[in-house]
Write a protein that holds these residues in place. Sequence first.
Motif, mmCIF file in Angstrom:
data_model
loop_
_atom_site.group_PDB
_atom_site.id
_atom_site.type_symbol
_atom_site.label_atom_id
_atom_site.label_comp_id
_atom_site.label_asym_id
_atom_site.label_seq_id
_atom_site.Cartn_x
_atom_site.Cartn_y
_atom_site.Cartn_z
ATOM 1 N N LEU A 195 26.502 -43.293 97.355
ATOM 2 C CA LEU A 195 26.986 -42.807 98.609
ATOM 3 C C LEU A 195 26.697 -43.446 99.670
ATOM 4 N N GLY A 196 25.366 -43.480 99.710
ATOM 5 C CA GLY A 196 24.601 -44.153 101.152
ATOM 6 C C GLY A 196 25.226 -45.386 101.406
ATOM 7 N N CYS A 214 23.481 -41.150 92.695
ATOM 8 C CA CYS A 214 24.561 -40.773 93.432
ATOM 9 C C CYS A 214 24.403 -40.912 94.982
ATOM 10 N N ASP A 215 23.200 -40.498 95.323
ATOM 11 C CA ASP A 215 22.860 -40.671 96.689
ATOM 12 C C ASP A 215 22.792 -42.281 97.233
ATOM 13 N N ASP A 229 15.597 -38.206 95.430
ATOM 14 C CA ASP A 229 15.698 -36.907 94.989
ATOM 15 C C ASP A 229 14.463 -36.281 94.242
ATOM 16 N N HIS A 249 20.929 -37.780 90.488
ATOM 17 C CA HIS A 249 21.169 -37.167 91.868
ATOM 18 C C HIS A 249 20.514 -38.531 92.619
ATOM 19 N N TYR A 281 26.734 -33.059 100.326
ATOM 20 C CA TYR A 281 28.037 -33.049 101.370
ATOM 21 C C TYR A 281 29.095 -32.906 100.211
ATOM 22 N N GLY A 285 18.470 -43.768 97.363
ATOM 23 C CA GLY A 285 18.632 -42.396 97.317
ATOM 24 C C GLY A 285 17.069 -41.933 96.914
ATOM 25 N N ARG A 294 28.038 -40.366 103.110
ATOM 26 C CA ARG A 294 27.125 -39.096 103.338
ATOM 27 C C ARG A 294 26.457 -39.018 102.092
ATOM 28 N N ASP A 295 26.238 -37.800 101.647
ATOM 29 C CA ASP A 295 25.180 -37.645 100.469
ATOM 30 C C ASP A 295 25.768 -36.706 99.416
ATOM 31 N N ILE A 296 25.184 -36.574 98.386
ATOM 32 C CA ILE A 296 25.515 -35.786 97.178
ATOM 33 C C ILE A 296 25.718 -34.052 97.551
#
Length: 161
Positions: free
Chosen positions: A51-52, A47-48, A10, A44, A61, A8, A57-59
């Motif tokens: 999720l990845g 989270c990415d 950000d 953030h 989405y 991730g 997908r990503d935050i």
Amino acid sequence: MNIRVGQGYDVHKLAENEELWLGGIRIEHTHGLVGHSDADVLIHGICDAILGAANLRDIGYHFADTDPQFKGIDSKILLKEVMKLLRDNGYELSNVDNTIVAQRPKINPHIPAMKQCLSEVMNVDEDQISIKATTSEKMGFVGREEGMAVHSVALIYKSQK
């Protein structure tokens, strides 16, 4: 064992008259991060990465910055939902490794409190969360103190449930 890795990244802009939230805690500083939510750049990135790793997908989405329900939201709520998505898809977190890139303020004194907060939100042990900090040696937007960046990597595994 089914293991997966995700990364991730950000960034958020720094501005006066904003609060600085990092890793779920408020840090006193002359500037804070700007965003649709509380702009917690560390959460953030985490989270990415998660999720990845789970191919979810990503935050943006899941929590669009155009959706008014997320305006000013506490990013800890988003992270808690990401952990629910992870577990609902049959995965658990092995660990997450993060690097905060910020010229100021000094991040190291706040790392223990961030790890404690994040471990509670994510329902994992503190030793599963690594947080490091660096500057950009006064180069680029971070060096000019225009913003902060975070790089995150998460390792997840298929749970045995």
